[in-house]
Design a protein around this motif. Sequence first.
Motif, PDB file in Angstrom:
ATOM      1  N   SER A   2       0.840  -1.201   0.000  1.00 48.67           N
ATOM      2  CA  SER A   2       0.000   0.000   0.000  1.00 48.67           C
ATOM      3  C   SER A   2       0.878   1.256   0.000  1.00 48.67           C
ATOM      4  O   SER A   2       2.074   1.196   0.304  1.00 48.67           O
ATOM      5  N   LYS A   5       0.361   3.100   5.621  1.00 46.24           N
ATOM      6  CA  LYS A   5      -0.431   2.280   6.543  1.00 46.24           C
ATOM      7  C   LYS A   5      -1.120   3.214   7.532  1.00 46.24           C
ATOM      8  O   LYS A   5      -0.448   3.938   8.271  1.00 46.24           O
ATOM      9  N   LYS A 171      -7.601  -0.423   0.631  1.00 48.97           N
ATOM     10  CA  LYS A 171      -6.408  -1.232   0.940  1.00 48.97           C
ATOM     11  C   LYS A 171      -5.170  -0.685   0.231  1.00 48.97           C
ATOM     12  O   LYS A 171      -4.086  -0.636   0.819  1.00 48.97           O
ATOM     13  N   GLY A 175      -3.427   0.470   3.448  1.00 45.57           N
ATOM     14  CA  GLY A 175      -2.843  -0.764   3.980  1.00 45.57           C
ATOM     15  C   GLY A 175      -3.750  -1.536   4.920  1.00 45.57           C
ATOM     16  O   GLY A 175      -3.266  -2.282   5.773  1.00 45.57           O
TER      17      GLY A 175
END
Length: 311
Positions: A2, A5, A171, A175
């Motif tokens: 990703s 996060k 996502k 993340g």
Amino acid sequence: MSIVKADDVAYVRFTAPELPTMREFLLQFGMLGVSAENGRLFMRGYGTAPFVHATTEGPPGFAGFGIRLNSLEDLHRLAQAESAPVESLDTPGGGFCVRLIDPDGFTVEAVAGQAAAGPRPASRHVVWNQGGQYPRTSEVRRVEQGPSHVLRLGHVVLGVGDFRRSEAWYKQRFGLVTSDEIQPAPNVAIGAFLRCDRGDEPCDHHTIFLLQTGAKPHFMHSAFEVVDFDDLMAGHEHLKACKYNAAWGVGRHYLGSQIFDYWRDPWGHEIEHWTDGDKLLTKDGGGIASIDELMGVQWGMKMPPLPEPQP
Ligand SMILES: [Fe+2]
């Protein structure tokens, strides 16, 4: 991999025509006022977030939510990847944000650099006696009457148009990892409880829940953690005495295991008190869950029919 996060959700934003009415409801719900001026209302909890709920004067509606990142460096990385500017936040606690629009048109503000607020004492720490273990001895238990004590925003739930599309969007950027994917039939996914990837640091079972309901995309609810079961029940009785609108509760969910209590704000937006939810590490992974597990309760009030989506 990703772009960043996320660490948690930060706040929810609404628009409403009468800020004093919203403020009064949120005070009785267990928040604390931060400021109410120039057509903007900010409310906080007893934790360290500078605000958890913001309302701007206008027609009633959901206006988006904040996702907290771990650093300004992460915020700049996201800005670069999205070709979006980093903006100053003119909200309590300051900081910076990158405004994004998700696939359904929801406004998502990635935030970093907010100044933490000094936590407020929420209530006397009480030790629970349980069968076989009685750590509270020579001390009576008296539950404070009145509103619950909102500690923090715990999760946001969105009704989405295309679950897989939204799941990928969140996502890829933040993340998030799946705790439970909702499959009404094998390999047919209509939603998922997503949490932050914090590695070995515990995270709530869900931070964002996306559900494809078949209705047009809409805000479903925001959920605020309170001190404990007694605090939640005291708040339930208090909101009932204030004649606010109860939505669902009290009960204990399967997915996330929280004890929950859902209410409606004066314009019908669902808002939840919860306590005693599951905490997971990244290595705990995720699973697949049924509609029965999603809608069912371990104990308490059964789920009423879903309300009409609010703007
Ligand atoms: Fe919830």
